[in-house]
Design a protein around this motif. Structure first.
Motif, PDB file in Angstrom:
ATOM      1  N   VAL A  86       0.848  -1.188   0.000  1.00  0.00           N
ATOM      2  CA  VAL A  86       0.000   0.000   0.000  1.00  0.00           C
ATOM      3  C   VAL A  86       0.883   1.238   0.000  1.00  0.00           C
ATOM      4  CG1 VAL A  86      -1.790   1.294   1.229  1.00  0.00           C
ATOM      5  CG2 VAL A  86      -1.811  -1.224   1.240  1.00  0.00           C
ATOM      6  N   ASP A 139      -3.124   4.993  -3.372  1.00  0.00           N
ATOM      7  CA  ASP A 139      -4.051   3.961  -2.931  1.00  0.00           C
ATOM      8  C   ASP A 139      -5.051   4.517  -1.925  1.00  0.00           C
ATOM      9  OD1 ASP A 139      -2.761   2.011  -4.465  1.00  0.00           O
ATOM     10  OD2 ASP A 139      -1.371   1.505  -2.841  1.00  0.00           O
ATOM     11  N   ARG A 186      -9.360   2.627  -6.808  1.00  0.00           N
ATOM     12  CA  ARG A 186      -8.122   2.956  -6.083  1.00  0.00           C
ATOM     13  C   ARG A 186      -8.008   2.209  -4.756  1.00  0.00           C
ATOM     14  NH1 ARG A 186      -7.851   9.194  -5.290  1.00  0.00           N
ATOM     15  NH2 ARG A 186      -5.904   8.562  -4.273  1.00  0.00           N
ATOM     16  N   THR A 187      -9.065   1.539  -4.349  1.00  0.00           N
ATOM     17  CA  THR A 187      -9.027   0.839  -3.053  1.00  0.00           C
ATOM     18  C   THR A 187      -7.998  -0.279  -3.112  1.00  0.00           C
ATOM     19  OG1 THR A 187     -11.380   1.307  -2.733  1.00  0.00           O
ATOM     20  CG2 THR A 187     -10.371  -0.348  -1.305  1.00  0.00           C
ATOM     21  N   ARG A 188      -7.120  -0.282  -2.113  1.00  0.00           N
ATOM     22  CA  ARG A 188      -6.058  -1.302  -2.064  1.00  0.00           C
ATOM     23  C   ARG A 188      -6.154  -2.161  -0.810  1.00  0.00           C
ATOM     24  NH1 ARG A 188      -3.435  -4.933  -2.120  1.00  0.00           N
ATOM     25  NH2 ARG A 188      -1.220  -5.257  -2.569  1.00  0.00           N
ATOM     26  N   CYS A 189      -6.733  -1.603   0.255  1.00  0.00           N
ATOM     27  CA  CYS A 189      -6.678  -2.311   1.542  1.00  0.00           C
ATOM     28  C   CYS A 189      -7.907  -1.973   2.379  1.00  0.00           C
ATOM     29  CB  CYS A 189      -5.406  -1.906   2.288  1.00  0.00           C
ATOM     30  SG  CYS A 189      -5.149  -2.736   3.876  1.00  0.00           S
ATOM     31  N   LEU A 245      -8.358  -7.262  -2.683  1.00  0.00           N
ATOM     32  CA  LEU A 245      -7.876  -6.294  -1.699  1.00  0.00           C
ATOM     33  C   LEU A 245      -7.120  -6.991  -0.577  1.00  0.00           C
ATOM     34  CD1 LEU A 245     -11.178  -4.226  -1.350  1.00  0.00           C
ATOM     35  CD2 LEU A 245      -9.262  -3.817  -2.930  1.00  0.00           C
TER      36      LEU A 245
END
Length: 370
Positions: free
Chosen positions: A73, A77, A124-127, A152
């Motif tokens: 991340v 992100d 854009r969501t990574r985590c 994710l």
């Protein structure tokens, strides 16, 4: 003497010989940094959770920060989390260059409303970063399903949930990695700052070990950057290694204190903590609600009782995060709770007579508020 929400002196008196022996063990070992005590605590803490790896670091904030970096991340992100948390959760997200995205919480148990997370996912969501708050776990099944669907990562913030379980699974064992704080107030607390990140993923563990040691794998040779000096101290590790053996006692002591509060305050109009379905609560803090919270706290000062609010300012309302653009009313449940919640004294060594004084004072103050 003023009664406060936490005190370590009674516990220290009971464990003093072991704590001082831990210090003497380290000082006489010939190795003061990343020695045997850190190695043995890491092995013990990983074993307690049934995972392959534990990397000890210098504090809980860096446990989250390095955990995010180890999971890949970074700038650009987005990380979905909550605003009803200690600021370090969000500070760590910001520190890696990612953008925190907030969802609201349940009013009954103050935990992430996982039903809102799907709508917050973007390209854009990574985590996903659930915060296991106040001593119990977030409902993880919806997050695990979303993570699998969208590819994710999940990093659990377990700073307040050592030993808590969700449907039998320990906090910290339901994501790709999990971050812990060993700040002295925690269920498992050091005598100063400390933290750790655990994982079952070999590559994540290798990343973590480089990140906490200047980016080095071999001494003096930096393999990758950015990196940090974020090592867990040997003295704290040795104390934690010994205290880990008493985790069951610490949790039992907290639950006993919580049970006494629940029985003595049930008829007062105070909104008491609710355990979410499937959870085993460890009561890191005992958070209650009252619509006239500030008046209650002010009245308690006349009894020489000073309590805490965890937390009075939702993170999204702080000026340091104004750039995120969350205006008043963005997270209505979180904002309402911030005006009503407060914490009662909670630690395993809380003397029963001290708890009785708190209960008696609370009952008198609440009777006058009705």
């Amino acid at each position: 003497m003023t009664i406060r929400v936490w005190d370590y002196l009674d516990e220290y008196a009971a464990e003093r010989d072991d704590i001082l022996d831990a210090v003497e063990t380290v000082f006489g070992s010939g190795r003061l940094v990343l020695g045997r005590s850190v190695q043995e605590f890491e092995a013990g803490f990983a074993g307690y959770h049934g995972v392959a790896h534990c990397t000890g670091v210098d504090n809980g904030t860096n446990a989250i920060k390095l955990g995010l970096q180890a999971l890949g991340v970074g700038p650009g992100d987005e990380v979905i989390t909550v605003s009803n948390t200690a600021a370090p959760t969000v500070v760590a997200i910001d520190a890696v260059g990612a953008t925190p995205v907030f969802v609201d919480v349940h009013p009954e148990n103050f935990l992430m409303d996982t039903g809102q997370v799907a709508a917050a996912v973007t390209p854009r969501t990574r985590c996903l970063l659930p915060v296991h708050l106040y001593g119990q776990c977030v409902d993880m099944a919806p997050l695990e399903a979303l993570a699998a669907e969208h590819g994710l990562a999940i990093l659990e913030d377990c700073a307040q949930a050592h030993g808590a379980r969700h449907h039998g699974r320990l906090a910290g064992t339901m994501g790709d990695a999990a971050a812990f704080s060993f700040y002295p107030t925690k269920v498992l607390g050091a005598y100063g700052d400390g933290g750790a990140t655990i994982t079952d993923d070999d590559q994540v563990d290798r990343n973590l070990r480089r990140l906490r040691y200047y980016g080095m794998e071999d001494r003096y040779y930096v393999v990758s950057t950015p990196a940090h000096n974020s090592r867990l101290d040997e003295v704290h590790a040795e104390i934690l290694r010994r205290k880990l053996r008493r985790m069951g006692d610490y949790i039992a002591g907290r639950r006993a204190v919580a049970d006494r509060y629940a029985e003595a305050l049930a008829d007062t109009g105070l909104i008491l903590p609710e355990t979410a379905p499937g959870n085993d609560h460890v009561y890191y803090v005992y958070v209650v609600r009252h619509p006239r919270r500030d008046a209650v706290l002010e009245a308690l000062k006349t009894y020489d009782i000073e309590l805490n609010i965890s937390y009075p300012w939702p993170v999204h309302t702080m000026t340091g995060f104004a750039h995120l653009g969350y205006g008043p009313g963005s997270l209505p449940v979180t904002e309402r709770l911030a005006g009503e919640i407060f914490s009662l004294p909670m630690f395993p060594a809380l003397p029963p007579d001290t708890q009785d004084k708190v209960i008696s004072a609370l009952r008198e103050v609440l009777a006058n508020q009705s």
